[in-house]
Scaffold this motif. Structure first.
Motif, short mmCIF file in Angstrom:
data_model
loop_
_atom_site.label_atom_id
_atom_site.label_comp_id
_atom_site.label_asym_id
_atom_site.label_seq_id
_atom_site.Cartn_x
_atom_site.Cartn_y
_atom_site.Cartn_z
N GLU A 4 10.23 11.40 6.44
CA GLU A 4 10.42 10.12 7.11
C GLU A 4 9.20 9.21 6.87
O GLU A 4 9.34 8.02 6.60
CB GLU A 4 10.60 10.39 8.62
N ALA A 5 8.02 9.81 6.93
CA ALA A 5 6.79 9.05 6.68
C ALA A 5 6.72 8.61 5.22
O ALA A 5 6.32 7.49 4.91
CB ALA A 5 5.56 9.87 7.06
N PHE A 23 9.21 8.01 3.25
CA PHE A 23 10.15 6.90 3.05
C PHE A 23 9.58 5.60 3.62
O PHE A 23 9.78 4.52 3.05
CB PHE A 23 11.50 7.22 3.69
N TYR A 24 8.87 5.73 4.72
CA TYR A 24 8.27 4.52 5.32
C TYR A 24 7.31 3.85 4.34
O TYR A 24 7.36 2.64 4.12
CB TYR A 24 7.54 4.91 6.61
N PHE A 25 6.46 4.66 3.70
CA PHE A 25 5.57 4.13 2.66
C PHE A 25 6.37 3.47 1.55
O PHE A 25 6.09 2.35 1.12
CB PHE A 25 4.74 5.26 2.04
N GLN A 26 7.36 4.22 1.06
CA GLN A 26 8.15 3.72 -0.09
C GLN A 26 8.86 2.42 0.24
O GLN A 26 8.96 1.52 -0.57
CB GLN A 26 9.18 4.77 -0.51
N SER A 27 9.36 2.34 1.48
CA SER A 27 10.12 1.14 1.86
C SER A 27 9.21 -0.08 1.92
O SER A 27 9.69 -1.20 2.04
CB SER A 27 10.79 1.36 3.22
N ARG A 28 7.88 0.15 1.84
CA ARG A 28 6.93 -0.97 1.82
C ARG A 28 6.39 -1.22 0.41
O ARG A 28 5.39 -1.90 0.24
CB ARG A 28 5.78 -0.72 2.79
N ILE A 37 5.14 1.13 -1.69
CA ILE A 37 4.13 2.09 -2.14
C ILE A 37 4.84 3.28 -2.81
O ILE A 37 5.80 3.81 -2.27
CB ILE A 37 3.27 2.57 -0.95
N ARG A 51 5.99 6.87 -4.26
CA ARG A 51 6.07 8.16 -3.59
C ARG A 51 4.82 9.00 -3.85
O ARG A 51 4.30 9.66 -2.95
CB ARG A 51 7.33 8.90 -4.07
N ALA A 56 -1.75 9.67 0.21
CA ALA A 56 -2.24 9.10 1.47
C ALA A 56 -1.98 10.06 2.63
O ALA A 56 -2.82 10.23 3.51
CB ALA A 56 -1.58 7.75 1.73
N LEU A 57 -0.81 10.69 2.61
CA LEU A 57 -0.48 11.61 3.71
C LEU A 57 -1.30 12.90 3.65
O LEU A 57 -1.72 13.43 4.68
CB LEU A 57 1.02 11.93 3.71
#
Lengths: 440, 253
Positions: free
Chosen positions: A388-389, A391-396, A398, A400, A406-407
């Motif tokens: 989920e996290a 995807f949140y990055f990707q949806s902005r 950034i 994968r 970053a994670l």
């Protein structure tokens, strides 16, 4: 004669090797070495039948190898340049370098030391009264086979001794380099740190290998902390992927002393890190932090033991791991709170992040409490990357790959953020980032 | 700008979208309303490329460019922005870092120069004000410990920074009190322009009092069953979804 790593080899080779080991003129040491060999004879190499070696089986790897006793004379690449490349501002440290188990004065740079401060290679300090008093007293050859082997065969290491009240300004950065070219080798390194009352030091043990064939590093560090003294100790493991590392740090803490131990481990085919501390007198404090990062076929085994012997002592232990590929990590943390250790505050946490489905984690936090007025907690968690996290990055926007980095850094970086030392922080940040650069 | 033709999607074995046709022109705001389980959030997720959905038919283009074949990050770079119903908390990742990484990833993909820390800070500070957001939140971990209102404002802030072509608001009104709702709606309205379109997914008409749509579509069982102007939302508020779906709806909340 076959050099295969068998118990018999180490028992029979000793007579011939003895003459090359330091301390020939010290009868007490010769005696210690022989007794240690006897202990090793009794114990043998640990097998996976032992609870504490259950997940680390040496029979199929280390013990199948042939390792020479010779210490090849190799001139490694400029160590100072290497340290700088790794993010250390070496001008602000006492640097000691050991190559294949032997001290290199020319690669080392010790700053002028005030009276009451001894920083020396152990082999040259064996006549020192403090060495005679403490060597083998904290890290007893009776408890662990590799420690016994180390006592019998050690060649050199750090000796640090601070008189009461000495506050050492620069960190001591000790590099243990394996650079054996085509010859397989073994180094048995021994460090002894004895801090007088209210003294303070920062020590970095830094292991790495370059241009190597298979090798074993067997390192033992003994720490004696007198009343009110503080040792900030960091072990950095960047052994080569052909290297095997078995290391044991054992500390004895007197009243109100502080032992801060950090272990950052990234290298080695197989790494075994043991850290033991005994909170022998009241108000002593221990902080044990650790981060292990592994990938490929790497195997990293961490075993800690915190012995709460006295009242009003604290221990805070945090180990984190990130595992990729088919690597294996073991965390076995044992806290013992004895009957007399009232008002103990003991906390332990182990968290692991698995980046692949094939990485394995065995986490075994253990807490045994025999005192009734204590605050103790422990916890262990192992999880995968949060989709989920990601995807949140990707949806902005950034990628994968960047999101993963970053994670991972968000998870592992906590162990770096906690380090107060300006000398260590940039290098440890790089340590984690460089590892991620090569991760999938 | 956005053209959806016959879009069908399923999750595991369950068909959720059963042929959606929709066209949003530049500058328009379209609302998607519908009862729970009608597929409105699925539509928002499918457009943004969230994993877990299987597209079983149809096509989606943004300015003529096929969206469905793009990775989520490439959709974002192409100008799609999804404001999450449940923004994700990311401990250990600083909000400024996150925003800057996102903006620079988008800029880079357009061949624009990446912003340095100073320029970025200036830009983001200007965007904070209309949303009544405190600068201190830039130093916090992304959404960690944020209140419901703070999280939604943070979504709008991200949208303001990234300046997408298409903003998809997935139940942005959920969990907001009326004051926060107004701030969030004002933030969205400030971003309305003739070059930017919005798809507003909502269960309730309330949000549409503040973000006034050009068109309202009612979704049921994965299909658009009615389309009208903004007054359709009011009618739904009054009559409930049962009026259109022919099913008895749970009591109006």
């Amino acid at each position: 004669m076959s050099n295969l790593m068998t118990q018999d080899l180490y028992l029979s080779a000793f007579t011939a090797r003895q003459a090359f080991l330091p301390g020939q003129d010290q009868a007490w040491l010769k005696d210690l070495r022989l007794k240690a060999l006897e202990h090793f004879k009794q114990a043998g190499f640990p097998t996976d039948k032992l609870e504490s070696w259950k997940y680390t089986n040496l029979a199929n790897n280390l013990l199948k190898m042939s390792l020479s006793f010779e210490l090849p004379k190799v001139t490694p690449s400029a160590v100072t340049a290497q340290l700088k490349k790794r993010g250390f501002e070496v001008e602000k440290a006492h640097v000691m370098v050991f190559v294949n188990g032997a001290y290199s004065a020319e690669l080392s740079s010790l700053k002028t030391l005030p009276k009451g401060v001894v920083i020396q290679n152990l082999a040259s300090a064996l006549a020192h009264e403090t060495v005679k008093t403490y060597l083998g007293q904290v890290a007893s050859a009776q408890k662990k086979a590799f420690t016994a082997l180390n006592m019998a065969y050690f060649t050199d290491g750090l000796f640090l001794n601070l008189a009461a009240g000495q506050l050492l300004e620069w960190p001591i950065h000790v590099v243990y380099l394996s650079a054996n070219a085509s010859q397989t080798t073994q180094s048995h390194l021994r460090n002894l740190i004895v801090l007088g009352n209210d003294s303070r030091a920062q020590v970095i043990e830094h292991y790495w290998g370059e241009n190597v064939s298979a090798y074993l590093t067997n390192a033992v560090t003994e720490v004696v902390l007198s009343q009110g003294s503080v040792l900030d100790h960091t072990k950095i493991g960047q052994e080569d992927l052909k290297g095997f590392h078995v290391g044991s740090i054992e500390a004895k803490q007197n009243e109100a002393s502080q032992f801060i131990s950090r272990t950052f481990s990234v290298g080695g085919a197989l790494t075994r890190n043991e850290i033991d501390t005994t909170l022998a007198q009241k108000k002593a404090e221990s902080v044990m932090d650790g981060l292990y990062l592994s990938k490929g076929q790497q195997h990293v085994d961490t075993r800690t033991f915190i012995d709460h012997l006295s009242p009003n002592c604290n221990s805070h232990e945090t180990f984190k791991g990130v595992l990729d590929g088919e690597s294996t990590a073991i965390f076995d943390g044992f806290i013992l709170v004895r009957e007399n250790a009232q008002k103990t505050d003991a906390r332990q946490s182990n968290k692991n992040l698995q980046l692949s489905n094939t990485a394995k984690v065995y986490s075994k936090p253990q807490l045994q409490i025999y005192a009734d007025d204590v605050k103790c907690s422990h916890g262990s968690a192992t999880g995968q990357m949060d989709e989920e996290a990601l995807f949140y990055f990707q949806s902005r926007g950034i990628s994968r790959a960047d999101a993963k980095k970053a994670l991972v850094y968000a998870f592992a970086g906590e162990m770096v953020e906690r380090v107060p030392s300006e000398y260590l922080k940039p290098a440890l940040t790089k340590f984690v980032q460089d590892w991620m650069g090569g991760a999938s | 700008m956005l053209v959806i033709k016959g879009l069908k999607a399923k999750v595991e074995d369950k068909q959720i979208l059963n042929g959606i046709d929709l066209e949003i022109r530049s500058g328009e705001v379209h609302a998607i309303m519908g009862p729970n389980g009608s597929g409105k959030s699925t539509l928002a997720h499918v457009l943004s490329g969230r994993p877990g959905y299987e597209i079983t038919g149809g096509e989606v283009t943004l300015d003529g460019k096929d969206l469905l074949s793009l990775s989520p990050e490439d959709r974002a770079r192409a100008g799609v922005f999804l404001a999450f119903q449940y923004p994700v908390e990311i401990p250990g990742v600083n909000n400024t870092y996150f925003l800057k990484a996102a903006l620079n990833a988008v800029r880079k993909s357009k061949g624009e120069e990446e912003l340095d820390a100073m320029d970025f800070l200036e830009l983001v500070k200007a965007k904070l004000k209309p949303l009544k957001m405190d600068e201190a939140m830039l130093q916090r971990a992304v959404n960690e410990g944020f209140s419901g209102g703070e999280k939604k404002k943070n979504e709008i802030l991200q949208m303001a920074v990234l300046e997408p072509k298409l903003g998809i608001l997935d139940e942005t009104d959920s969990g907001l009190d009326i004051d926060a709702l107004k701030v969030v709606a004002d933030g969205v309205n400030a971003l309305r322009s003739k070059n930017r379109s919005f798809l507003v997914v909502t269960h309730y008409q309330r949000l549409l009092d503040y973000i006034v749509p050009d068109q309202v579509h009612v979704l049921a069982k994965g299909k658009i069953i009615k389309t009208g102007g903004k007054e359709l939302a009011l009618e739904l508020e009054e009559k409930g979804y049962g009026w259109l779906t022919g099913e008895k709806e749970e009591a109006k909340r």
